[in-house]
Design a protein around this motif. Sequence first.
Motif, mmCIF file in Angstrom:
data_model
loop_
_atom_site.group_PDB
_atom_site.id
_atom_site.type_symbol
_atom_site.label_atom_id
_atom_site.label_comp_id
_atom_site.label_asym_id
_atom_site.label_seq_id
_atom_site.Cartn_x
_atom_site.Cartn_y
_atom_site.Cartn_z
ATOM 1 N N VAL A 112 30.061 52.345 47.155
ATOM 2 C CA VAL A 112 31.455 52.785 47.080
ATOM 3 C C VAL A 112 32.326 51.546 47.236
ATOM 4 O O VAL A 112 32.181 50.783 48.183
ATOM 5 N N ARG A 113 33.180 51.338 46.264
ATOM 6 C CA ARG A 113 34.004 50.136 46.280
ATOM 7 C C ARG A 113 35.320 50.376 45.541
ATOM 8 O O ARG A 113 35.419 51.275 44.725
ATOM 9 N N VAL A 114 36.266 49.538 45.838
ATOM 10 C CA VAL A 114 37.541 49.577 45.137
ATOM 11 C C VAL A 114 37.496 48.504 44.057
ATOM 12 O O VAL A 114 37.336 47.326 44.349
ATOM 13 N N GLU A 115 37.585 48.921 42.801
ATOM 14 C CA GLU A 115 37.557 47.960 41.692
ATOM 15 C C GLU A 115 38.902 47.286 41.517
ATOM 16 O O GLU A 115 38.987 46.079 41.405
ATOM 17 N N THR A 116 39.949 48.086 41.428
ATOM 18 C CA THR A 116 41.302 47.540 41.344
ATOM 19 C C THR A 116 42.182 48.344 42.272
ATOM 20 O O THR A 116 42.037 49.561 42.392
ATOM 21 N N MET A 117 43.059 47.645 42.937
ATOM 22 C CA MET A 117 43.950 48.319 43.871
ATOM 23 C C MET A 117 45.385 48.081 43.432
ATOM 24 O O MET A 117 45.786 46.944 43.207
ATOM 25 N N GLY A 118 46.105 49.149 43.285
ATOM 26 C CA GLY A 118 47.498 49.057 42.895
ATOM 27 C C GLY A 118 48.347 49.978 43.744
ATOM 28 O O GLY A 118 47.830 50.845 44.453
ATOM 29 N N PHE A 119 49.632 49.774 43.661
ATOM 30 C CA PHE A 119 50.546 50.594 44.459
ATOM 31 C C PHE A 119 50.582 52.030 43.956
ATOM 32 O O PHE A 119 50.644 52.969 44.723
ATOM 33 N N ASN A 120 50.520 52.200 42.636
ATOM 34 C CA ASN A 120 50.569 53.547 42.062
ATOM 35 C C ASN A 120 49.192 54.134 41.798
ATOM 36 O O ASN A 120 48.998 55.338 41.923
ATOM 37 N N GLN A 121 48.246 53.272 41.397
ATOM 38 C CA GLN A 121 46.932 53.784 41.031
ATOM 39 C C GLN A 121 45.854 52.781 41.426
ATOM 40 O O GLN A 121 46.028 51.576 41.278
ATOM 41 N N THR A 122 44.727 53.311 41.918
ATOM 42 C CA THR A 122 43.582 52.502 42.309
ATOM 43 C C THR A 122 42.343 53.071 41.628
ATOM 44 O O THR A 122 42.227 54.275 41.456
ATOM 45 N N VAL A 123 41.435 52.179 41.249
ATOM 46 C CA VAL A 123 40.179 52.617 40.648
ATOM 47 C C VAL A 123 39.084 52.493 41.701
ATOM 48 O O VAL A 123 38.807 51.405 42.196
ATOM 49 N N LEU A 124 38.512 53.630 42.039
ATOM 50 C CA LEU A 124 37.423 53.690 43.009
ATOM 51 C C LEU A 124 36.129 53.885 42.229
ATOM 52 O O LEU A 124 36.031 54.791 41.400
#
Length: 148
Positions: free
Chosen positions: A31-43
């Motif tokens: 389980v990891r966060v690929e991209t983290m953004g203020f509006n949307q994150t890809v888990l």
Amino acid sequence: MKKVLLFGSLTLFLFACSKPQGFDYRDVKNVRVETMGFNQTVLAMDLVYYNPNSFGVDLKKVDCDVYVDNSYLGKFQLDTLMHIPRRAEFSLPSRIMVDMQSVLKNGLNLLFSKEVLINVKGTTRVGKAGIFATVPFNYEARHKLSLF
């Protein structure tokens, strides 16, 4: 004689084409966060399953809801055809687009937790020889989550 052969053939066909059992959902790994953004994150995560059937099956569709610490995280859908070998463990790479507004509203502590409860509830569409059945599943376990 023809009736006996027909009845025997139908009986053999019905037993040979038994309804596939649902997969045993073993684990959620990586389980990891690929991209983290203020509006949307890809888990991203790897869902690990085991096929208990004595025959290979085809996985046609996965449709599930993902919850982290009992807060709705997002929906995962897979609409592709995969062949799963008999009595084998397999991994399904998964990516979920997370609405960060929802996560922040439902629990800022998720971002700083070292361990979270992950629930995955949904259905899969599995079959053999072009005949498919919808099989429900429910997975729940605690996992370490490292965001930083």
